[in-house]
Design a protein around this motif. Structure first.
Motif, PDB file in Angstrom:
ATOM      1  N   SER A  88      61.601  18.396 101.021  1.00 40.28           N
ATOM      2  CA  SER A  88      62.424  19.241 102.070  1.00 40.28           C
ATOM      3  C   SER A  88      63.389  19.930 100.824  1.00 40.28           C
ATOM      4  O   SER A  88      63.919  21.179 101.129  1.00 40.28           O
ATOM      5  N   PHE A  89      64.095  19.206  99.970  1.00 42.15           N
ATOM      6  CA  PHE A  89      64.956  19.647  98.988  1.00 42.15           C
ATOM      7  C   PHE A  89      64.429  20.671  98.087  1.00 42.15           C
ATOM      8  O   PHE A  89      64.749  21.886  97.869  1.00 42.15           O
ATOM      9  N   ILE A  90      63.193  20.347  97.882  1.00 39.91           N
ATOM     10  CA  ILE A  90      62.438  21.542  96.718  1.00 39.91           C
ATOM     11  C   ILE A  90      61.935  22.575  97.576  1.00 39.91           C
ATOM     12  O   ILE A  90      62.186  23.787  97.000  1.00 39.91           O
ATOM     13  N   SER A  91      61.509  22.331  98.884  1.00 43.09           N
ATOM     14  CA  SER A  91      61.342  23.722  99.622  1.00 43.09           C
ATOM     15  C   SER A  91      62.597  24.732  99.955  1.00 43.09           C
ATOM     16  O   SER A  91      62.405  25.776  99.606  1.00 43.09           O
ATOM     17  N   THR A  92      63.636  23.735 100.087  1.00 45.49           N
ATOM     18  CA  THR A  92      64.974  24.632 100.310  1.00 45.49           C
ATOM     19  C   THR A  92      65.477  25.430  98.976  1.00 45.49           C
ATOM     20  O   THR A  92      65.555  26.545  99.101  1.00 45.49           O
ATOM     21  N   LEU A  93      65.195  24.663  97.687  1.00 46.47           N
ATOM     22  CA  LEU A  93      65.687  25.223  96.663  1.00 46.47           C
ATOM     23  C   LEU A  93      64.703  26.511  96.274  1.00 46.47           C
ATOM     24  O   LEU A  93      65.090  27.400  95.881  1.00 46.47           O
ATOM     25  N   MET A  94      63.439  26.450  96.775  1.00 48.08           N
ATOM     26  CA  MET A  94      62.411  27.351  96.406  1.00 48.08           C
ATOM     27  C   MET A  94      62.768  28.663  97.296  1.00 48.08           C
ATOM     28  O   MET A  94      62.724  29.579  96.845  1.00 48.08           O
ATOM     29  N   PHE A  95      63.139  28.413  98.427  1.00 49.75           N
ATOM     30  CA  PHE A  95      63.481  29.567  99.111  1.00 49.75           C
ATOM     31  C   PHE A  95      64.496  30.503  98.693  1.00 49.75           C
ATOM     32  O   PHE A  95      64.757  31.375  98.632  1.00 49.75           O
ATOM     33  N   PHE A  96      65.748  29.548  98.352  1.00 54.09           N
ATOM     34  CA  PHE A  96      67.033  30.082  97.561  1.00 54.09           C
ATOM     35  C   PHE A  96      66.627  30.771  96.377  1.00 54.09           C
ATOM     36  O   PHE A  96      67.113  31.666  96.145  1.00 54.09           O
ATOM     37  N   ILE A  97      65.759  30.102  95.402  1.00 55.59           N
ATOM     38  CA  ILE A  97      65.356  30.960  94.377  1.00 55.59           C
ATOM     39  C   ILE A  97      64.630  32.177  94.474  1.00 55.59           C
ATOM     40  O   ILE A  97      64.781  33.197  94.019  1.00 55.59           O
ATOM     41  N   LEU A  98      63.738  32.339  95.734  1.00 55.48           N
ATOM     42  CA  LEU A  98      62.996  33.512  95.977  1.00 55.48           C
ATOM     43  C   LEU A  98      63.861  34.581  96.440  1.00 55.48           C
ATOM     44  O   LEU A  98      63.655  35.639  96.267  1.00 55.48           O
ATOM     45  N   ILE A  99      65.109  34.180  97.426  1.00 60.57           N
ATOM     46  CA  ILE A  99      65.965  35.121  97.638  1.00 60.57           C
ATOM     47  C   ILE A  99      66.834  35.812  96.388  1.00 60.57           C
ATOM     48  O   ILE A  99      67.024  36.866  96.431  1.00 60.57           O
ATOM     49  N   LEU A 100      67.088  34.952  95.344  1.00 63.54           N
ATOM     50  CA  LEU A 100      67.843  35.453  94.389  1.00 63.54           C
ATOM     51  C   LEU A 100      66.770  36.333  93.384  1.00 63.54           C
ATOM     52  O   LEU A 100      67.214  37.437  93.040  1.00 63.54           O
ATOM     53  N   ILE A 101      65.494  35.942  93.197  1.00 59.27           N
ATOM     54  CA  ILE A 101      64.488  36.902  92.758  1.00 59.27           C
ATOM     55  C   ILE A 101      64.140  38.006  93.286  1.00 59.27           C
ATOM     56  O   ILE A 101      64.069  39.315  92.869  1.00 59.27           O
ATOM     57  N   LEU A 102      64.300  38.199  94.602  1.00 59.29           N
ATOM     58  CA  LEU A 102      64.257  39.278  95.409  1.00 59.29           C
ATOM     59  C   LEU A 102      65.535  40.407  95.343  1.00 59.29           C
ATOM     60  O   LEU A 102      65.261  41.568  95.186  1.00 59.29           O
ATOM     61  N   GLY A 103      66.399  39.742  95.263  1.00 61.79           N
ATOM     62  CA  GLY A 103      67.779  40.602  94.988  1.00 61.79           C
ATOM     63  C   GLY A 103      67.649  41.033  93.536  1.00 61.79           C
ATOM     64  O   GLY A 103      68.011  42.196  93.348  1.00 61.79           O
ATOM     65  N   LEU A 104      67.260  40.289  92.583  1.00 60.87           N
ATOM     66  CA  LEU A 104      67.335  40.795  91.284  1.00 60.87           C
ATOM     67  C   LEU A 104      66.120  41.867  91.215  1.00 60.87           C
ATOM     68  O   LEU A 104      66.448  42.915  90.460  1.00 60.87           O
ATOM     69  N   TYR A 105      64.926  41.685  91.984  1.00 58.53           N
ATOM     70  CA  TYR A 105      64.125  42.846  91.770  1.00 58.53           C
ATOM     71  C   TYR A 105      64.555  44.071  92.540  1.00 58.53           C
ATOM     72  O   TYR A 105      64.265  45.020  92.098  1.00 58.53           O
ATOM     73  N   TYR A 106      65.099  43.829  93.525  1.00 59.41           N
ATOM     74  CA  TYR A 106      65.733  45.079  94.220  1.00 59.41           C
ATOM     75  C   TYR A 106      66.611  45.896  93.385  1.00 59.41           C
ATOM     76  O   TYR A 106      66.615  47.222  93.126  1.00 59.41           O
ATOM     77  N   GLU A 107      67.600  45.158  92.692  1.00 53.63           N
ATOM     78  CA  GLU A 107      68.474  45.618  91.835  1.00 53.63           C
ATOM     79  C   GLU A 107      67.848  46.539  90.672  1.00 53.63           C
ATOM     80  O   GLU A 107      68.312  47.477  90.013  1.00 53.63           O
ATOM     81  N   TRP A 108      66.558  45.702  90.006  1.00 51.49           N
ATOM     82  CA  TRP A 108      66.073  46.337  88.769  1.00 51.49           C
ATOM     83  C   TRP A 108      65.371  47.485  89.302  1.00 51.49           C
ATOM     84  O   TRP A 108      65.248  48.520  88.755  1.00 51.49           O
ATOM     85  N   ASN A 109      64.814  47.592  90.596  1.00 54.64           N
ATOM     86  CA  ASN A 109      63.952  48.685  91.154  1.00 54.64           C
ATOM     87  C   ASN A 109      64.927  49.696  91.299  1.00 54.64           C
ATOM     88  O   ASN A 109      64.439  50.832  91.390  1.00 54.64           O
ATOM     89  N   GLN A 110      66.210  49.625  91.803  1.00 56.63           N
ATOM     90  CA  GLN A 110      66.916  50.720  91.883  1.00 56.63           C
ATOM     91  C   GLN A 110      67.607  51.264  90.738  1.00 56.63           C
ATOM     92  O   GLN A 110      68.184  52.262  90.821  1.00 56.63           O
ATOM     93  N   GLY A 111      67.323  50.532  89.546  1.00 62.07           N
ATOM     94  CA  GLY A 111      67.895  50.966  88.265  1.00 62.07           C
ATOM     95  C   GLY A 111      69.428  50.596  87.945  1.00 62.07           C
ATOM     96  O   GLY A 111      69.789  51.361  87.008  1.00 62.07           O
ATOM     97  N   SER A 112      69.803  49.867  88.852  1.00 60.84           N
ATOM     98  CA  SER A 112      71.037  49.386  88.499  1.00 60.84           C
ATOM     99  C   SER A 112      71.474  48.432  87.263  1.00 60.84           C
ATOM    100  O   SER A 112      72.404  48.442  86.702  1.00 60.84           O
ATOM    101  N   LEU A 113      70.278  47.884  86.645  1.00 57.86           N
ATOM    102  CA  LEU A 113      70.293  47.235  85.490  1.00 57.86           C
ATOM    103  C   LEU A 113      70.162  47.994  84.109  1.00 57.86           C
ATOM    104  O   LEU A 113      70.379  47.594  83.201  1.00 57.86           O
ATOM    105  N   ASN A 114      69.964  49.322  84.393  1.00 59.16           N
ATOM    106  CA  ASN A 114      69.818  50.207  83.143  1.00 59.16           C
ATOM    107  C   ASN A 114      71.122  50.920  83.042  1.00 59.16           C
ATOM    108  O   ASN A 114      71.666  51.748  83.809  1.00 59.16           O
ATOM    109  N   TRP A 115      71.640  50.455  81.954  1.00 55.71           N
ATOM    110  CA  TRP A 115      73.139  51.054  81.763  1.00 55.71           C
ATOM    111  C   TRP A 115      73.249  52.236  80.563  1.00 55.71           C
ATOM    112  O   TRP A 115      74.212  52.769  80.591  1.00 55.71           O
ATOM    113  N   SER A 116      72.221  52.657  80.184  1.00 51.11           N
ATOM    114  CA  SER A 116      71.988  53.898  79.318  1.00 51.11           C
ATOM    115  C   SER A 116      72.155  54.990  80.318  1.00 51.11           C
ATOM    116  O   SER A 116      72.439  56.324  79.645  1.00 51.11           O
ATOM    117  N   ASN A 117      71.970  55.184  81.693  1.00 48.99           N
ATOM    118  CA  ASN A 117      72.028  56.336  82.277  1.00 48.99           C
ATOM    119  C   ASN A 117      73.356  56.810  82.465  1.00 48.99           C
ATOM    120  O   ASN A 117      74.507  56.421  83.224  1.00 48.99           O
TER     121      ASN A 117
END
Length: 117
Positions: A88-117
């Motif tokens: 149950s700890f590993i499943s909770t941790l994996m869900f937590f990491i999934l939320i972080l990866i989705l948030g990072l993907y959203y920011e990357w998809n929106q282009g907010s990680l491109n500082w050259s613009n």
């Protein structure tokens, strides 16, 4: 009785003296008008308030919120690990990491990680 009135009078005079001394010493000098003007977020308050706002500031705030919430959610993980079994700890941790990866993907998809613009 008279002693009590005398002590109260002396304390009142000391209090008034300290308040007057504090008000005299705390007067601000008006030599520099820039120091007395309001300053907020690096924008000059004397110009128009309808300046275009950079979207980069907003996207940085979103990134900050995602990873700030990460820290707030990581702290109780120690208690979860103590109270539950490993699966149950590993499943909770994996869900937590999934939320972080989705948030990072959203920011990357929106282009907010491109500082050259």
């Amino acid at each position: 009785m008279y002693l009590l009135i005398l002590i109260n009078f002396i304390l009142l005079m000391i209090s008034i003296f300290v308040m007057m001394l504090a008000s005299l010493l705390s007067k601000k000098m008006n030599f520099d008008s820039e120091k007395n003007s309001p300053f907020e977020c690096g924008f000059d308050p004397k110009t128009s308030s309808r300046l275009p706002f950079s979207l980069c500031f907003f996207l940085i705030a979103i990134i900050f919120l995602i990873f700030d919430i990460e820290i707030a959610l990581l702290l109780p993980m120690v208690n979860i690990m103590k109270m539950s079994n490993l699966i149950s700890f590993i499943s909770t941790l994996m869900f937590f990491i999934l939320i972080l990866i989705l948030g990072l993907y959203y920011e990357w998809n929106q282009g907010s990680l491109n500082w050259s613009n």
